[in-house]
Design an enzyme around this catalytic site. Sequence first.
Site, PDB file in Angstrom:
ATOM      1  N   TYR A  66      -5.330  33.390 -15.984  1.00 53.72           N
ATOM      2  CA  TYR A  66      -4.067  32.619 -15.997  1.00 53.72           C
ATOM      3  C   TYR A  66      -3.035  33.228 -15.045  1.00 53.72           C
ATOM      4  CZ  TYR A  66      -6.121  29.697 -19.496  1.00 53.72           C
ATOM      5  OH  TYR A  66      -6.965  28.803 -20.123  1.00 53.72           O
ATOM      6  N   ASN A 100      -1.330  18.438 -19.442  1.00 50.83           N
ATOM      7  CA  ASN A 100      -1.319  19.451 -18.384  1.00 50.83           C
ATOM      8  C   ASN A 100      -0.466  20.644 -18.789  1.00 50.83           C
ATOM      9  OD1 ASN A 100      -2.765  17.554 -17.028  1.00 50.83           O
ATOM     10  ND2 ASN A 100      -1.045  16.829 -15.784  1.00 50.83           N
ATOM     11  N   VAL A 101      -0.904  21.813 -18.352  1.00 52.10           N
ATOM     12  CA  VAL A 101      -0.132  23.017 -18.655  1.00 52.10           C
ATOM     13  C   VAL A 101       0.832  23.356 -17.516  1.00 52.10           C
ATOM     14  CG1 VAL A 101      -1.893  23.932 -20.217  1.00 52.10           C
ATOM     15  CG2 VAL A 101      -1.957  24.566 -17.787  1.00 52.10           C
ATOM     16  N   ASP A 102       0.786  22.577 -16.439  1.00 53.01           N
ATOM     17  CA  ASP A 102       1.718  22.851 -15.335  1.00 53.01           C
ATOM     18  C   ASP A 102       3.127  22.371 -15.686  1.00 53.01           C
ATOM     19  OD1 ASP A 102       2.166  20.075 -14.429  1.00 53.01           O
ATOM     20  OD2 ASP A 102       0.092  20.116 -13.727  1.00 53.01           O
ATOM     21  N   HIS A 117      -0.996  20.765 -24.660  1.00 50.94           N
ATOM     22  CA  HIS A 117      -1.940  21.882 -24.513  1.00 50.94           C
ATOM     23  C   HIS A 117      -1.277  23.169 -24.040  1.00 50.94           C
ATOM     24  CE1 HIS A 117      -5.340  18.672 -24.097  1.00 50.94           C
ATOM     25  NE2 HIS A 117      -4.958  18.856 -25.336  1.00 50.94           N
TER      26      HIS A 117
HETATM   27  N1  APR Z   1      -4.646  10.159  -9.478  1.00 52.12           N
HETATM   28  C1  APR Z   1      -4.872   9.751 -10.763  1.00 52.12           C
HETATM   29  N2  APR Z   1      -5.954  10.097 -11.477  1.00 52.12           N
HETATM   30  C2  APR Z   1      -6.848  10.909 -10.883  1.00 52.12           C
HETATM   31  C3  APR Z   1      -6.684  11.393  -9.568  1.00 52.12           C
HETATM   32  C4  APR Z   1      -5.526  10.981  -8.857  1.00 52.12           C
HETATM   33  N3  APR Z   1      -5.259  11.386  -7.611  1.00 52.12           N
HETATM   34  N4  APR Z   1      -7.737  12.189  -9.283  1.00 52.12           N
HETATM   35  C5  APR Z   1      -8.521  12.193 -10.370  1.00 52.12           C
HETATM   36  N5  APR Z   1      -7.999  11.432 -11.335  1.00 52.12           N
HETATM   37  C6  APR Z   1      -8.500  11.115 -12.689  1.00 52.12           C
HETATM   38  C7  APR Z   1      -9.994  11.245 -12.848  1.00 52.12           C
HETATM   39  O1  APR Z   1     -10.634  10.040 -12.425  1.00 52.12           O
HETATM   40  C8  APR Z   1     -10.117  11.487 -14.351  1.00 52.12           C
HETATM   41  O2  APR Z   1     -10.228  10.259 -15.064  1.00 52.12           O
HETATM   42  O3  APR Z   1      -7.940  12.048 -13.565  1.00 52.12           O
HETATM   43  C9  APR Z   1      -8.793  12.163 -14.712  1.00 52.12           C
HETATM   44  C10 APR Z   1      -8.917  13.624 -15.019  1.00 52.12           C
HETATM   45  O4  APR Z   1      -9.684  13.778 -16.167  1.00 52.12           O
HETATM   46  P1  APR Z   1      -9.956  15.218 -16.783  1.00 52.12           P
HETATM   47  O5  APR Z   1     -10.309  16.168 -15.674  1.00 52.12           O
HETATM   48  O6  APR Z   1     -10.909  15.052 -17.905  1.00 52.12           O
HETATM   49  O7  APR Z   1      -8.515  15.678 -17.305  1.00 52.12           O
HETATM   50  P2  APR Z   1      -7.773  15.401 -18.681  1.00 52.12           P
HETATM   51  O8  APR Z   1      -8.087  14.044 -19.207  1.00 52.12           O
HETATM   52  O9  APR Z   1      -6.362  15.779 -18.457  1.00 52.12           O
HETATM   53  O10 APR Z   1      -8.442  16.487 -19.602  1.00 52.12           O
HETATM   54  C11 APR Z   1      -7.865  16.751 -20.851  1.00 52.12           C
HETATM   55  O11 APR Z   1      -9.181  18.728 -21.139  1.00 52.12           O
HETATM   56  O12 APR Z   1      -9.734  19.997 -19.381  1.00 52.12           O
HETATM   57  C12 APR Z   1      -9.158  20.021 -20.625  1.00 52.12           C
HETATM   58  O13 APR Z   1      -7.326  21.033 -21.662  1.00 52.12           O
HETATM   59  C13 APR Z   1      -7.743  20.425 -20.462  1.00 52.12           C
HETATM   60  O14 APR Z   1      -5.739  19.190 -20.710  1.00 52.12           O
HETATM   61  C14 APR Z   1      -7.063  19.107 -20.292  1.00 52.12           C
HETATM   62  C15 APR Z   1      -7.880  18.196 -21.194  1.00 52.12           C
END
Ligand code: APR
Length: 247
Positions: A66, A100-102, A117
């Site tokens: 981290y 998101n953690v950002d 999260h």
């Molecule tokens: N704009 C919008 N969406 C996008 C882009 C973009 N430029 N690029 C990718 N994506 C989409 C992908 O198609 C996908 O559906 O963002 C989504 C990201 O999905 P994940 O990686 O699964 O992220 P998230 O849903 O936030 O995951 C939830 O899981 O990884 C853990 O704790 C972490 O908070 C996170 C949680």
Amino acid sequence: MRERILITLKMGNKKKLVVLTGAGISAESGFSTFRDSGGLWEQYSVERVASHEGWLEDPEFVNEFYNKLRGQLVAASPNKAHTILAQLEKDWDVTVITQNVDDLHERAGSSKVIHLHGELMKVCSSRDVEDPRCIVALDEHHLTVAPGQLAADGSLLRPYIVFFGEAVPKLQEAAEAVEQADVFVVIGSSLVVYPAAGLVHYAPPQAQCFLIDPKEVSIPSGRSFEVIQDIASKGMEKLSLRLQNLL
Ligand code: APR
């Protein structure tokens, strides 16, 4: 005085826009998304750096991970999607619920952000994550936790992150916000991680629902969403035009 009361009334009457964001909204900021990004995340297993067991097994390794991620975050900036979302507060009562953690929503100017999260730019006690006396905000000059560094309660200092296998303390607050939504929007989340994905079920039946993602996302509730199949910045431009008709 008269004008002031009128303005207050107008603000109180704003419709509620509740937005659930995931890793995809930060992709255009160059801050790696968890599953399909490349970069730092791909060099580490989720079990080692983002699970409760991983933390117990090797806290120093987890803190080091981290520390590096904070370095990436301070080099990143909010993108157009974050900015448009913050600007919508002019006409809407906006609550952002982010996985998101950002801190890119805050840096873009969003004023009500629920971090489901946790927050990368904070560290806390490993005995009681939510003990407010031990939660410390870091900044760009102080990004790292040193090996063995302690929190105010004498426990090891740890990232203020909800690891897999840990409770999600802000879930209730987030569900209550979604229940109030006039308009509910999901941006850049694969909706595969629970309980966050389950928030979709709390949107009231009369709420208009939108989803912005360049890929097809399977929506858990079977509810009807208007899908804007695009990246977050372009999708938010389209959404803000659509929202003008819903004011
Ligand atoms: N704009 C919008 N969406 C996008 C882009 C973009 N430029 N690029 C990718 N994506 C989409 C992908 O198609 C996908 O559906 O963002 C989504 C990201 O999905 P994940 O990686 O699964 O992220 P998230 O849903 O936030 O995951 C939830 O899981 O990884 C853990 O704790 C972490 O908070 C996170 C949680």
